[in-house]
Design an enzyme around this catalytic site. Structure first.
Site, PDB file in Angstrom:
ATOM      1  N   ASP A 169     -51.380 -34.915   7.943  1.00  0.00           N
ATOM      2  CA  ASP A 169     -52.700 -35.215   7.387  1.00  0.00           C
ATOM      3  C   ASP A 169     -52.816 -34.589   5.984  1.00  0.00           C
ATOM      4  OD1 ASP A 169     -55.245 -36.283   7.653  1.00  0.00           O
ATOM      5  OD2 ASP A 169     -56.069 -34.585   8.765  1.00  0.00           O
ATOM      6  N   HIS A 170     -53.556 -35.219   5.105  1.00  0.00           N
ATOM      7  CA  HIS A 170     -53.889 -34.678   3.772  1.00  0.00           C
ATOM      8  C   HIS A 170     -52.788 -33.899   3.054  1.00  0.00           C
ATOM      9  CE1 HIS A 170     -58.071 -35.882   3.876  1.00  0.00           C
ATOM     10  NE2 HIS A 170     -58.079 -35.528   5.141  1.00  0.00           N
TER      11      HIS A 170
HETATM   12  P1  13P Z   1     -63.838 -34.573  12.406  1.00  0.00           P
HETATM   13  O1  13P Z   1     -64.204 -33.249  11.865  1.00  0.00           O
HETATM   14  O2  13P Z   1     -65.015 -35.512  12.375  1.00  0.00           O
HETATM   15  O3  13P Z   1     -63.256 -34.483  13.743  1.00  0.00           O
HETATM   16  O4  13P Z   1     -62.759 -35.236  11.443  1.00  0.00           O
HETATM   17  C1  13P Z   1     -61.386 -34.957  11.530  1.00  0.00           C
HETATM   18  C2  13P Z   1     -60.596 -35.534  10.403  1.00  0.00           C
HETATM   19  O5  13P Z   1     -61.046 -36.383   9.661  1.00  0.00           O
HETATM   20  C3  13P Z   1     -59.219 -35.028  10.188  1.00  0.00           C
HETATM   21  O6  13P Z   1     -58.598 -35.626   9.086  1.00  0.00           O
END
Ligand code: 13P
Length: 354
Positions: free
Chosen positions: A83-84
């Site tokens: 992620d990211h």
């Molecule tokens: P939430 O905080 O809504 O669970 O989002 C998680 C997210 O977007 C991780 O990339």
């Protein structure tokens, strides 16, 4: 071993009209909850390592946690997603570690705070796409910044996120720019900004169209119908868990998330990956608070960790069923990353955007 690419999983989801929750993982209990729920509902799995999780557990630990799950549940296709990513270097390292999908978030700079220009974002994302596709690995890009349409404030993500006030334009992805971005970068999936933000404090009231722009998803999907859309910040902030947390010593205050019905509406309009982290955190925290309050003599962590697993599993299973993910794991015939390389080379996976 059924470790597959994000692109293969989302192509299947698009073909059959369902969405896949992408859960953040930090520890074994979360991993087990996600996998047991998937096993019981025959659901394909996306698990992701956030910047915060990489800092907490370290990428090698997360990687082995995911690989252990794949070994124990070999019949469930699993996407191991980063992620990211703040830079091409971060994504390259994840590819080297064996992640089958990476997110290059060029909407922010390498400090993971400063909103960047379109040209910067498209440039770094394209660089990652070229590198990743030559390894059969998928890429998610992001256009627009996560944040609140209620306050105009940027949303802090788990280890990433802009700061301060953003303009309305920055908080909503533009459909025409999205088409240009997909053409320029060849991303496999696109994260869009529609007023959601990471964490439990998304909305001060149950969201309506002015603060949660589901209509914008429809407009983007109409413009780029073949692109898999990603909704970040999509926890629903379950009110029952909020009440449990608060009645056992917590102090979370009134807050609302993204209703499951709104996510279902998004899934009808091209949303294929739905990022969820907070809901599992809340279930886990509520369960441990309740257990320890009711069992003050208990000192074996396995006892309260077990109840957190059961609580998180309940959320996971409910989302697999609500998003139409259930029943699809056994229908996916896992393709190796080598096979994906050939598919990219042939041009058959190039975006179809005019
Ligand atoms: P939430 O905080 O809504 O669970 O989002 C998680 C997210 O977007 C991780 O990339």
């Amino acid at each position: 071993m059924a470790l597959i690419s994000l692109r293969q999983m989302l192509d299947h989801a698009a073909e059959h009209g369902y969405g896949v929750p992408a859960y953040n993982v930090n520890n074994m209990e979360q991993m087990r909850a996600i996998m047991e729920a998937a096993d019981e509902s025959d659901s394909p799995v996306i698990v992701q390592a956030s910047a915060g999780a990489r800092k907490y557990a370290g990428a090698p630990f997360l990687r082995h946690l995911i690989l252990a799950a794949v070994e124990e549940f070999p019949h469930i296709p699993v996407v191991m997603h980063q992620d990211h990513g703040a830079s091409p270097a971060v994504c390259q390292r994840s590819i080297q570690l064996g992640f089958t999908s990476v997110m290059m978030d060029g909407s922010l700079g390498e400090d993971m705070k400063t909103p960047m220009s379109y040209d910067y974002n498209a440039g770094v994302t394209r660089k990652v796409v070229d590198m990743a596709h030559s390894c059969g690995v998928s890429v998610e890009g992001e256009l627009g910044c996560l944040g609140s349409l209620e306050t105009g404030m940027a949303g802090e993500e788990d280890g990433s996120g802009a700061e301060g006030k953003l303009s309305h334009d920055q908080l909503l992805t533009d459909p025409e720019e999205a088409a240009q971005f997909v053409r320029d970068t060849k991303v496999d999936a696109l994260a869009i900004a529609i007023g959601t933000s990471h964490g439990a404090y998304k909305f001060t009231r149950p969201p309506t169209g002015d603060i949660l722009a589901i209509q914008r998803i429809k407009e983007i999907h109409t413009r780029i119908p073949d692109t898999h859309l990603v909704m970040h910040g999509s926890s629903s902030v379950p009110q029952d868990w909020l009440a449990i947390i608060n009645s056992y010593g917590g102090d979370m205050g009134e807050t609302y998330g993204v209703p499951v019905e709104e996510i279902q509406e998004g899934i009808k309009h091209g949303v294929r990956k739905v990022n969820i982290d907070t809901d599992l955190r809340m279930a886990s925290t509520g369960a441990v608070r309740k257990f320890l309050a009711e069992n003050p003599k208990e000192f074996d962590p396995r006892k309260w960790l077990k109840v957190t697993t059961v609580a998180m599993k309940g959320i996971c299973k409910a989302r697999y069923e609500a998003f139409g993910t259930a029943g699809n794991a056994s229908k996916i015939k896992a393709l190796s990353l080598e096979a994906m390389v050939k598919r990219y080379e042939s041009g058959e996976l190039d975006p179809r955007v005019n």
